[in-house]
Design a protein around this motif. Sequence first.
Motif, PDB file in Angstrom:
ATOM      1  N   SER A  98       6.059  -3.718   1.453  1.00 15.25           N
ATOM      2  CA  SER A  98       7.481  -2.634   1.219  1.00 15.25           C
ATOM      3  C   SER A  98       7.858  -2.181   2.529  1.00 15.25           C
ATOM      4  O   SER A  98       7.423  -1.808   3.631  1.00 15.25           O
ATOM      5  N   PRO A  99       9.184  -1.338   2.223  1.00 20.59           N
ATOM      6  CA  PRO A  99       9.767  -1.011   4.002  1.00 20.59           C
ATOM      7  C   PRO A  99       8.697   0.415   4.492  1.00 20.59           C
ATOM      8  O   PRO A  99       8.906   0.298   5.494  1.00 20.59           O
ATOM      9  N   TYR A 100       8.077   1.048   3.361  1.00 21.69           N
ATOM     10  CA  TYR A 100       7.376   2.148   3.338  1.00 21.69           C
ATOM     11  C   TYR A 100       6.446   1.583   3.828  1.00 21.69           C
ATOM     12  O   TYR A 100       5.189   1.696   5.936  1.00 21.69           O
ATOM     13  N   SER A 101       4.992   0.474   3.599  1.00 22.19           N
ATOM     14  CA  SER A 101       4.434   0.163   4.423  1.00 22.19           C
ATOM     15  C   SER A 101       4.748  -0.358   5.721  1.00 22.19           C
ATOM     16  O   SER A 101       3.684  -0.757   6.950  1.00 22.19           O
ATOM     17  N   ALA A 102       5.376  -1.145   6.045  1.00 19.05           N
ATOM     18  CA  ALA A 102       5.924  -1.758   7.065  1.00 19.05           C
ATOM     19  C   ALA A 102       5.994  -1.081   8.132  1.00 19.05           C
ATOM     20  O   ALA A 102       6.133  -1.566   9.114  1.00 19.05           O
ATOM     21  N   SER A 103       7.014  -0.010   7.953  1.00 16.54           N
ATOM     22  CA  SER A 103       7.154   0.831   8.623  1.00 16.54           C
ATOM     23  C   SER A 103       6.124   1.587   9.618  1.00 16.54           C
ATOM     24  O   SER A 103       6.150   2.309  10.300  1.00 16.54           O
ATOM     25  N   LYS A 104       4.414   2.088   8.568  1.00 12.33           N
ATOM     26  CA  LYS A 104       3.680   2.753   8.760  1.00 12.33           C
ATOM     27  C   LYS A 104       3.345   1.178  10.183  1.00 12.33           C
ATOM     28  O   LYS A 104       2.661   1.691  10.504  1.00 12.33           O
ATOM     29  N   ALA A 105       3.413   0.030   9.773  1.00 10.51           N
ATOM     30  CA  ALA A 105       2.428  -0.823  10.231  1.00 10.51           C
ATOM     31  C   ALA A 105       3.171  -1.287  11.384  1.00 10.51           C
ATOM     32  O   ALA A 105       2.086  -0.872  12.828  1.00 10.51           O
ATOM     33  N   GLY A 106       4.214  -1.072  11.443  1.00 10.35           N
ATOM     34  CA  GLY A 106       4.844  -0.746  13.157  1.00 10.35           C
ATOM     35  C   GLY A 106       4.697   0.447  14.329  1.00 10.35           C
ATOM     36  O   GLY A 106       4.067   0.497  15.197  1.00 10.35           O
ATOM     37  N   SER A 107       4.194   2.038  12.987  1.00 11.28           N
ATOM     38  CA  SER A 107       4.047   2.815  13.861  1.00 11.28           C
ATOM     39  C   SER A 107       2.812   2.843  14.731  1.00 11.28           C
ATOM     40  O   SER A 107       2.325   3.442  15.528  1.00 11.28           O
ATOM     41  N   ASP A 108       1.590   2.247  13.786  1.00 11.48           N
ATOM     42  CA  ASP A 108       0.293   1.608  14.006  1.00 11.48           C
ATOM     43  C   ASP A 108       0.865   1.197  15.434  1.00 11.48           C
ATOM     44  O   ASP A 108      -0.526   1.478  16.304  1.00 11.48           O
ATOM     45  N   HIS A 109       1.225  -0.461  15.523  1.00  9.88           N
ATOM     46  CA  HIS A 109       1.237  -1.189  16.621  1.00  9.88           C
ATOM     47  C   HIS A 109       1.771   0.015  17.735  1.00  9.88           C
ATOM     48  O   HIS A 109       1.156  -0.266  18.853  1.00  9.88           O
ATOM     49  N   LEU A 110       2.620   0.985  17.654  1.00 10.26           N
ATOM     50  CA  LEU A 110       3.310   1.724  18.851  1.00 10.26           C
ATOM     51  C   LEU A 110       2.334   2.300  18.978  1.00 10.26           C
ATOM     52  O   LEU A 110       1.632   2.705  20.323  1.00 10.26           O
TER      53      LEU A 110
END
Length: 329
Positions: A142-154
Amino acid sequence: MRVLVTGGAGFIGANFVEHAVAQGAEVTVLDLLTYAASPDALAALPQVRLVVGDVADAAVVEPLVAEHDVVVHFAAESHNDNSLRDPGPFIRTNLVGTFTLLEAVRRTGARLHHVSTDEVYGDLALDDPARFTEDSPYRPSSPYSASKAGSDHLVRAWGRSFGVRATLSNCSNNYGPWQHVEKFIPRQITNLLDGGRPKVYGTGAQVRDWIHVADHSAAVWTILERGVPGETYLIGADGERTNLDIVRTLLRLLGRDAEDYDLVADRPGHDQRYAIDSTKLRRELGWTPRFADVEAGLADVIAWYRGHEDWWRPVKAGTEAAYAARGQA
């Protein structure tokens, strides 16, 4: 310990702030006070400084980070349904906000703990015996989980590239005091307290791994005390239940017939099962949950919502109207 808590007026953040104060920390909260924030949750903690501001605003963030030893980053847009309707705020808060915070931490040398979700791993089949571990691949849906995944990678990239001292945690589904009534468990509880019927997506077969927010707070504090920078810790309390199991338990705890619920249209792309393996956190850092029994935790939360009607009542009607407008009444 001087601790800056982003999103500290939100559901999980506010509960963590209360826990941190009880441990003797000097706490500042940075929160934009959006619709899901609960300033009332901080009212009983006059020693906590509240700064109203946006985690994506560097002019606000960097001076605050410079005043603190540790930053605990809870600030996030987190409601899946909202992310499906309007992904924009999720990108700004969860990605741009995390980037802004990382740059401030990089320049000031503060330590960071980044709070994430098990939803970054996608979902598991209902008949799959496996659970998520720290080594599970990311498959956000989802857009939510994708944005959180991106923040983890950052966070991991800033640790490796710039030496930022950061730990991460991915937690299973939380429930507890101060959770907005749009969320699954408080929505069902408040429907029942109103004499209504719970609402269950689809057939209710989806499985979530539930943890009381007090146990999440204690786990994050344990990571602050004993965690190793660069490491990720999964937080879970072995609370796997189907959504229908949760509803039937709430009905029984409130003296209602276990079949007194309504099925409503399912959420698009609804993940099937989440399950957390928290062995690393328990074995290496010595954390254990207090509410290991989900039913006991739910009874605790029912009592809280029953005693705080003045807090949830003003937003209940609007929340239900929004669900009705989406055909999920």
